[in-house]
Design a protein around this motif. Structure first.
Motif, PDB file in Angstrom:
ATOM      1  N   ILE A 258       1.001  -1.171  -0.123  1.00  0.00           N
ATOM      2  CA  ILE A 258       0.021   0.066   0.059  1.00  0.00           C
ATOM      3  C   ILE A 258       0.730   1.071  -0.207  1.00  0.00           C
ATOM      4  O   ILE A 258       0.616   2.389  -0.579  1.00  0.00           O
ATOM      5  N   ALA A 259       2.014   1.136   0.707  1.00  0.00           N
ATOM      6  CA  ALA A 259       2.846   2.398   0.503  1.00  0.00           C
ATOM      7  C   ALA A 259       3.430   2.751  -0.869  1.00  0.00           C
ATOM      8  O   ALA A 259       3.374   3.754  -1.318  1.00  0.00           O
ATOM      9  N   GLU A 260       3.608   1.522  -1.651  1.00  0.00           N
ATOM     10  CA  GLU A 260       4.036   1.811  -2.833  1.00  0.00           C
ATOM     11  C   GLU A 260       2.747   2.401  -3.739  1.00  0.00           C
ATOM     12  O   GLU A 260       3.140   3.218  -4.790  1.00  0.00           O
ATOM     13  N   ILE A 261       1.742   2.030  -3.613  1.00  0.00           N
ATOM     14  CA  ILE A 261       0.428   2.428  -4.163  1.00  0.00           C
ATOM     15  C   ILE A 261       0.248   3.822  -3.986  1.00  0.00           C
ATOM     16  O   ILE A 261       0.102   4.762  -5.033  1.00  0.00           O
ATOM     17  N   VAL A 262       0.219   4.355  -2.715  1.00  0.00           N
ATOM     18  CA  VAL A 262       0.151   5.524  -2.288  1.00  0.00           C
ATOM     19  C   VAL A 262       1.249   6.725  -2.943  1.00  0.00           C
ATOM     20  O   VAL A 262       0.951   7.762  -3.302  1.00  0.00           O
ATOM     21  N   MET A 263       2.548   5.977  -3.024  1.00  0.00           N
ATOM     22  CA  MET A 263       3.565   6.674  -3.584  1.00  0.00           C
ATOM     23  C   MET A 263       3.282   7.006  -5.023  1.00  0.00           C
ATOM     24  O   MET A 263       3.468   8.160  -5.618  1.00  0.00           O
ATOM     25  N   LYS A 264       2.729   5.914  -5.764  1.00  0.00           N
ATOM     26  CA  LYS A 264       2.422   6.220  -7.007  1.00  0.00           C
ATOM     27  C   LYS A 264       1.018   7.299  -7.206  1.00  0.00           C
ATOM     28  O   LYS A 264       1.367   7.959  -8.312  1.00  0.00           O
TER      29      LYS A 264
END
Ligand code: CO
Ligand code: CO
Length: 373
Positions: A258-264
């Motif tokens: 989810i951290a990667e998705i939010v960063m994207k």
């Protein structure tokens, strides 16, 4: 104070009042008052009101004991001071209303800032006047930041970032959210923030990080926690409002995902915002990233909000907001995903629209940084 161009601001306000068919704008102490007057008053039991209209000098009702503040202003003002006896105060208000000719006027007030205290005096002095929301007028006036405002906001972001970096070394398992918040506030002041920080920092670890507006608690950080920190600094009344998310030791793979998705999503927000597009389109763009990844239901708030003299102002970055972005508009981009009972991620940047897109005031790393045990 060095003069932000008050006369220019008064002229702009005059245009806005005409556009919005308002005879006057009445302000009490709050962010718009120093913006237009350069004067700072505390909200107290003594009412203070400044009334602006299109074709006359501003009018002020204020306590006699504050009268020094209106000497040597770089513009003319008509003053109606009152003494310490409250039964005389309405006379000062009547004087102001008559001087301005607002007896039957349509007068804007700030719905989120104007107090009943001042409103009651105005209504008593002008029973036939109409008091309406001046929110759109104030937004129109303050939404586009000039170069000096942008420079204060840039500095507020830098101070906040340095304060966080100075706080990071103490963050480890066993430390409580409140201890981190305390250190962060001290570092904000040490690095140059005005002592009136924009809001109490949010420091939320583990399951608490799934609550976007959690208040720091006595919970101790544990390995495997996500840690959300949302904080800001104040430079000459201009705010920063930043969020970064950290991992305490090794976290669950889904939390990393989810951290990667939010960063994207955050990066997509930066790439989308530019002059000429509706504010809502930035929300749509970040939301699409999170929706497509299957976490749409866990992104429970709008993408951002305008930022400046207030922590929340226009332009709101919300799907239905049709305001077209223009050079000088500043706002946050802060997508998040919150998994109840487990943890949340938010990445919040402060940006200003420029001729060729955006300038980000904030540049701390956005990826999930693992703080070691
Ligand atoms: Co924030
Ligand atoms: Co925010």
């Amino acid at each position: 104070m060095s003069s932000p161009h008050f006369l220019q601001r008064h002229q702009k306000l005059a245009q806005v009042l005409k556009q919005q068919e308002l005879d006057a704008l009445a302000l009490n102490p709050g962010p718009s008052l120093p913006y237009l007057t350069g004067m700072h008053f505390h909200m107290s039991e003594r009412p203070v009101v400044v009334i602006f209209s299109a074709d006359q000098d501003p009018i002020i009702v204020l306590p006699q004991l504050e009268a020094l503040k209106i000497q040597n202003l770089p513009y003319k003002i008509q003053a109606f001071p009152y003494d310490e006896n409250p039964s005389n105060w309405v006379k000062a208000f009547r004087g102001a209303i008559e001087a301005g000719g607002f007896e039957k006027g349509r007068v804007g007030v700030e719905p989120r800032a104007f107090r009943v205290l001042e409103l009651d005096f105005l209504k008593e002095a002008a029973p036939e006047a109409q008091f309406v929301s001046g929110e759109a007028a104030v937004a129109e006036l303050r939404m586009r930041k000039d170069a000096s405002e942008v420079s204060n906001m840039r500095e507020a972001a830098q101070i906040a970032q340095s304060a966080l970096q100075a706080t990071l070394p103490m963050i480890k398992p066993g430390v409580t959210e409140k201890e981190i918040a305390t250190e962060l506030i001290m570092q904000l002041l040490r690095h140059g923030s005005h002592s009136k920080v924009p809001f109490s920092p949010i420091v939320s670890g583990g399951p608490n990080s799934a609550n976007p507006h959690a208040a720091p608690s006595d919970r101790k950080l544990e390995n495997g926690d996500l840690l959300v920190i949302d904080w800001g600094a104040n430079v000459k009344g201009y705010f920063s409002d930043i969020t970064r998310t950290f991992a305490i030791g090794e976290v669950d793979p889904e939390l990393k995902l989810i951290a990667e998705i939010v960063m994207k999503a955050n990066a997509t927000g930066h790439a989308t915002a530019k002059p000429g597009i509706p504010a809502g389109q930035v929300d749509d763009a970040t939301r699409a990233v999170i929706d497509e990844a299957g976490y749409g239901e866990f992104f429970t708030h709008r993408t951002g909000h305008g930022l400046g003299l207030e922590g929340h102002e226009e332009p709101y970055i919300r799907s239905d907001n049709q305001i077209l972005l223009e050079v000088g508009m500043s706002f946050t981009i802060e997508p998040g995903i919150y998994l109840p009972g487990r943890g949340g991620v938010r990445i919040e940047d402060d940006v200003v629209v420029t001729a060729d897109g955006l300038e980000s005031f904030t540049d701390l790393p956005r990826e999930l940084i693992q703080l070691e045990a």
